[in-house]
Design an enzyme around this catalytic site. Sequence first.
Site, PDB file in Angstrom:
ATOM      1  N   ALA A 129      -4.591   7.524  -4.093  1.00 23.76           N
ATOM      2  CA  ALA A 129      -3.215   7.105  -4.414  1.00 23.76           C
ATOM      3  C   ALA A 129      -3.297   5.616  -4.753  1.00 23.76           C
ATOM      4  O   ALA A 129      -3.195   4.755  -3.882  1.00 23.76           O
ATOM      5  CB  ALA A 129      -2.311   7.351  -3.213  1.00 23.76           C
ATOM      6  N   SER A 168       0.849  -1.195   0.000  1.00 27.01           N
ATOM      7  CA  SER A 168       0.000   0.000   0.000  1.00 27.01           C
ATOM      8  C   SER A 168       0.886   1.247   0.000  1.00 27.01           C
ATOM      9  O   SER A 168       2.077   1.157  -0.315  1.00 27.01           O
ATOM     10  CB  SER A 168      -0.926  -0.022   1.216  1.00 27.01           C
ATOM     11  OG  SER A 168      -1.909   0.974   1.097  1.00 27.01           O
ATOM     12  N   ASN A 169       0.338   2.374   0.347  1.00 26.41           N
ATOM     13  CA  ASN A 169       1.128   3.614   0.420  1.00 26.41           C
ATOM     14  C   ASN A 169       0.626   4.475   1.567  1.00 26.41           C
ATOM     15  O   ASN A 169      -0.281   4.084   2.288  1.00 26.41           O
ATOM     16  CB  ASN A 169       1.077   4.353  -0.923  1.00 26.41           C
ATOM     17  CG  ASN A 169      -0.356   4.661  -1.315  1.00 26.41           C
ATOM     18  OD1 ASN A 169      -1.051   5.391  -0.627  1.00 26.41           O
ATOM     19  ND2 ASN A 169      -0.821   4.065  -2.416  1.00 26.41           N
ATOM     20  N   ARG A 170       1.219   5.645   1.713  1.00 22.97           N
ATOM     21  CA  ARG A 170       0.964   6.461   2.910  1.00 22.97           C
ATOM     22  C   ARG A 170      -0.285   7.339   2.826  1.00 22.97           C
ATOM     23  O   ARG A 170      -0.517   8.151   3.704  1.00 22.97           O
ATOM     24  CB  ARG A 170       2.169   7.381   3.164  1.00 22.97           C
ATOM     25  CG  ARG A 170       3.442   6.642   3.483  1.00 22.97           C
ATOM     26  CD  ARG A 170       4.552   7.639   3.772  1.00 22.97           C
ATOM     27  NE  ARG A 170       5.844   6.982   3.845  1.00 22.97           N
ATOM     28  CZ  ARG A 170       6.270   6.270   4.878  1.00 22.97           C
ATOM     29  NH1 ARG A 170       5.516   6.149   5.939  1.00 22.97           N
ATOM     30  NH2 ARG A 170       7.456   5.702   4.844  1.00 22.97           N
TER      31      ARG A 170
END
Length: 411
Positions: free
Chosen positions: A278, A211-213
């Site tokens: 995102a 995943s991402n932030r």
Amino acid sequence: MQSPINLWGKRLVLGVTGSIAAYKAVGLLRVLAREGAAVSVIMTQAATKFVTPLTFEVLSGRRVATDLFESHEEMAHLALSEQAHAIIVAPATANFMAKAALGLAGDLLSTMLLNARCPVIVAPAMDGDMWTHPTVVQHVQALRARGVVVLDPEVGPLASGQIAQGRLPAESRILDAVHASLISQRDWQGQRVLVSAGPTQEPIDPVRFISNRSSGKMGYAIAEAARDRGAEVILVTGPSALTPPPRVTTVPVNTASEMSDALNRHFPTATILIMAAAVADFRPKMTAGQKLKKQGKPELVLELEATPDILAMLSARRTSQIVIGFAAETEQVLSHAKDKLRGKGLDLIIANDVSRAGGGFGSDDNAVVILSASGEQKVLGLMPKRRLADEILTAVQELCLFPPRRESFVE
Ligand code: CTP
């Protein structure tokens, strides 16, 4: 006092005229600014005898205009009334109301009023005998008949020593009138806005994912702002700790593929797509059915495959929708954003330097640059994401929905 909405993203003009109560406009400016409004102050010459423009300048962070003919900048100030969400005149003298009622345009503030198409709120302050004078009564009636909100002054001790009706209405009453006038301003009514937000999670096995932030804060703020401005909003959100906004249709998803399905479903009936999510660019080629065991392995190589570029896909499928993307960058922000704007065939791209201190992923604040397909550029400095969301919507209106009027308004 109840605040039904705050003033994030609202552009207000505060007109100050020459009454002893002019000093109270300083407190009003502070309250309006604290609620998030961008306030531009216009003073009449008489007002400057009571309070210096510098006071308002420091508190508003903007130059205060006083004279119609001083410089070109004052002409630029006239444009403020075209862009303002509301104009507040506090305190308003009998002289000012007479000019406004008669449509005289001898000074900057009166000229601005003639140019304005937004709600106007007038908070009078004067001597009691003046307030009840037939001429003033007539002017107040004329203004009210035209839709101007003229508040009744309050009863109390006046500068003359009299106890009468003439005191500037309390700050809370002025603020209530501002809120009331803005709440009816539903300038996105009729729009069906599809917003994506948050990260996606691409499973490796039942307990792990890539995943991402992204926190979802920017996308949620945009969904709320569009809702508050009257739009019907569908929010397709990846996993986020945020509470789904009330009165927004929220569609929770996990993976890029689920996000793509949900957006594809709602895109045909949307008028605007704002892609703030995102989306993971890669996902594991295989998802293990059971938790992967380390079993003494010194390393694990994951094979990844590209996810579909949802934005590019939807943009290629559009009929009449306005399509807006975000560009999350850590270097060469504008040039990468321009490439994405062109490459994905967007109307606007919102370039976001996610490496910048105080902004980007997870933060409550953000700063962006908006680039349009027609080459326009708008810089929005660091501000809370909710306020930024409103500014972004206003930019979408200006650049895509109602391109700016460019004619001159002063001969
Ligand atoms: N986007 C998308 N689908 C993807 C990847 C990105 O719809 N698979 C959208 C994002 O929601 C954003 C825009 O494309 O609105 C740009 O995303 P960004 O992550 O900045 O760029 P990428 O196109 O993924 O390119 P790169 O990662 O190389 O910067």
